[in-house]
Design an enzyme around this catalytic site. Sequence first.
Site, mmCIF file in Angstrom:
data_model
loop_
_atom_site.group_PDB
_atom_site.id
_atom_site.type_symbol
_atom_site.label_atom_id
_atom_site.label_comp_id
_atom_site.label_asym_id
_atom_site.label_seq_id
_atom_site.Cartn_x
_atom_site.Cartn_y
_atom_site.Cartn_z
ATOM 1 C CB CYS A 1 -0.973 -0.001 1.176
ATOM 2 S SG CYS A 1 -2.214 -1.300 1.003
ATOM 3 C CG HIS B 1 -2.820 3.578 2.104
ATOM 4 N ND1 HIS B 1 -3.503 3.190 0.978
ATOM 5 C CD2 HIS B 1 -2.862 2.523 2.956
ATOM 6 C CE1 HIS B 1 -3.935 1.954 1.144
ATOM 7 N NE2 HIS B 1 -3.556 1.526 2.339
ATOM 8 C CG ASN C 1 -6.659 -0.419 1.630
ATOM 9 O OD1 ASN C 1 -6.018 -0.157 0.623
ATOM 10 N ND2 ASN C 1 -6.087 -0.777 2.776
HETATM 11 O O1 UT7 Z 1 -3.547 -1.132 3.572
HETATM 12 C C1 UT7 Z 1 -2.605 -1.612 4.511
HETATM 13 C C2 UT7 Z 1 -2.960 -1.123 5.813
HETATM 14 N N1 UT7 Z 1 -4.169 -1.775 6.299
HETATM 15 C C3 UT7 Z 1 -4.791 -1.260 7.328
HETATM 16 O O2 UT7 Z 1 -4.372 -0.222 7.767
HETATM 17 C C4 UT7 Z 1 -5.925 -2.003 7.981
HETATM 18 C C5 UT7 Z 1 -5.745 -1.909 9.456
HETATM 19 N N2 UT7 Z 1 -6.715 -2.577 10.287
HETATM 20 C C6 UT7 Z 1 -8.034 -2.204 10.341
HETATM 21 O O3 UT7 Z 1 -8.476 -1.350 9.606
HETATM 22 C C7 UT7 Z 1 -8.887 -2.831 11.402
HETATM 23 O O4 UT7 Z 1 -8.087 -3.546 12.309
HETATM 24 C C8 UT7 Z 1 -9.970 -3.777 10.847
HETATM 25 C C9 UT7 Z 1 -11.019 -2.977 10.067
HETATM 26 C C10 UT7 Z 1 -9.319 -4.814 9.952
HETATM 27 C C11 UT7 Z 1 -10.689 -4.474 11.998
HETATM 28 O O5 UT7 Z 1 -11.253 -3.505 12.880
HETATM 29 P P1 UT7 Z 1 -10.987 -3.611 14.451
HETATM 30 O O6 UT7 Z 1 -11.712 -2.498 15.055
HETATM 31 O O7 UT7 Z 1 -9.490 -3.670 14.658
HETATM 32 O O8 UT7 Z 1 -11.693 -4.962 14.826
HETATM 33 P P2 UT7 Z 1 -11.061 -6.261 15.522
HETATM 34 O O9 UT7 Z 1 -10.184 -6.994 14.564
HETATM 35 O O10 UT7 Z 1 -10.507 -5.888 16.857
HETATM 36 O O11 UT7 Z 1 -12.349 -7.099 15.790
HETATM 37 C C12 UT7 Z 1 -13.331 -6.711 16.750
HETATM 38 C C13 UT7 Z 1 -14.466 -7.683 16.687
HETATM 39 C C14 UT7 Z 1 -14.027 -9.141 16.733
HETATM 40 O O12 UT7 Z 1 -14.980 -9.870 17.449
HETATM 41 P P3 UT7 Z 1 -14.736 -10.263 18.987
HETATM 42 O O13 UT7 Z 1 -13.482 -11.071 19.010
HETATM 43 O O14 UT7 Z 1 -14.592 -8.956 19.720
HETATM 44 O O15 UT7 Z 1 -15.962 -11.028 19.352
HETATM 45 C C15 UT7 Z 1 -14.045 -9.563 15.291
HETATM 46 O O16 UT7 Z 1 -14.247 -10.962 15.132
HETATM 47 O O17 UT7 Z 1 -15.156 -7.522 15.438
HETATM 48 C C16 UT7 Z 1 -15.218 -8.786 14.773
HETATM 49 N N3 UT7 Z 1 -15.184 -8.545 13.337
HETATM 50 C C17 UT7 Z 1 -16.277 -8.242 12.629
HETATM 51 N N4 UT7 Z 1 -17.575 -8.108 12.991
HETATM 52 C C18 UT7 Z 1 -18.458 -7.789 12.021
HETATM 53 C C19 UT7 Z 1 -14.097 -8.545 12.509
HETATM 54 N N5 UT7 Z 1 -14.488 -8.257 11.254
HETATM 55 C C20 UT7 Z 1 -15.832 -8.070 11.299
HETATM 56 C C21 UT7 Z 1 -16.804 -7.747 10.343
HETATM 57 N N6 UT7 Z 1 -18.092 -7.599 10.743
HETATM 58 N N7 UT7 Z 1 -16.486 -7.546 9.040
#
Ligand code: UT7
Length: 357
Positions: free
Chosen positions: A120, A262, A292
């Site tokens: 990215c 980005h 993204n």
């Molecule tokens: O381009 C290169 C750079 N990339 C990035 O910068 C991406 C960076 N990361 C992110 O944008 C975020 O970490 C994500 C969008 C990928 C995830 O968001 P988050 O707020 O960090 O969520 P998380 O991974 O901490 O997950 C929180 C909860 C989890 O459930 P539990 O364990 O709390 O029960 C996940 O299983 O949300 C759940 N979850 C979802 N729920 C509904 C993860 N994905 C989803 C989803 N819909 N799509």
Amino acid sequence: MSAPPTQPRDRAAVLCGLAGWLPPRVVTNEELAGRLDTSDTWIRARTGIGRRHFAEPGQATSDLAVAAGRRALRSAGMDEVDAVVVTTTTPDRSCPATAPLVADRLGLTGAAAFDVSAVCTGFVYGLASAAGLIAAHVAERVLLIGADTYSTIVDPLDRTNAIIFGDGAGAVVLRAGHSDEPGAVGHFDLGSDGAGEELIMVAAGGSRQRSASGPVAPQDHHFAMRGKEVYRHAVTRMTASARATLTLADRKVDDIDRIVPHQANLRILRSVAEDLGLPSERLVTNVESVGNTGAASIPLALADAAARNTIHAGERVLLTAFGGGLTWGSCLLTWPALARTDRPHDNPHDTGGTQEP
Ligand code: UT7
């Protein structure tokens, strides 16, 4: 009184053309929620994304790159360049590079053509490479295209990644000019930390885990990301790189009119702007409508802002990116007066004058 000695003006790469292209197929959060355990509310709250575009089956990264490249050449009023640089994580093939094919399809056969791979951060690395070609007198005009089709490597059943990524291409044309002209690119800050390799990867298909030498688990061909850790790195690395660039250029945060990061996740972009002390009005974002788009994300955001007249000639613009590798990079430029650029969303079937892709 004798005339003051004339200072030689530094040669520099000057941005003179800009365009984006998005494949027509729009995938809404609601559509994803129909097949994944997710919701429009969750996706908007955690990422700021409302929809994204996907390539059609059979449509490859070069198809998107050609469409954006043709529009950028038209924006620059050029039909020839000396080099074509494509930056992508989703090349048409692992061998050869995608750029020679793109150059050929744009009628630029004979131009130097190569790919830059920095996930990215690819567009900022590509910009530095293109600027270097011009500074070293290797090229007078360079077409730089950031293009990615993440829909071809993301597991459609992986709800964390499937909601973030979209496909698209953005392109700029750079010409030789001088460092004091509007559009001159630089200063740059680039960096990497390979110890973070496993945070973002496609495990199979390279020399470490060859597809040819035996069966490979299907998930190893898919894009994998440790989202939470990547999130933290994205904020700290983009903020630090932006600051380093300002220091190199002897500028202050107050000197920045627009920051174009980005487009990873709206929360990340807001944190970077806030940590730098930049008011949110100066943040340029189109993540809501495209998600993204990897190496395409910065030029697509620029093309969208230019077409909507939310970025203006004379404004000082800071680009900053973070991606797999880990890699990061930033660049400063003063926005030039460009001929009107079309919104990447407009005329979705307009590929710049031909039937392609
Ligand atoms: O381009 C290169 C750079 N990339 C990035 O910068 C991406 C960076 N990361 C992110 O944008 C975020 O970490 C994500 C969008 C990928 C995830 O968001 P988050 O707020 O960090 O969520 P998380 O991974 O901490 O997950 C929180 C909860 C989890 O459930 P539990 O364990 O709390 O029960 C996940 O299983 O949300 C759940 N979850 C979802 N729920 C509904 C993860 N994905 C989803 C989803 N819909 N799509």
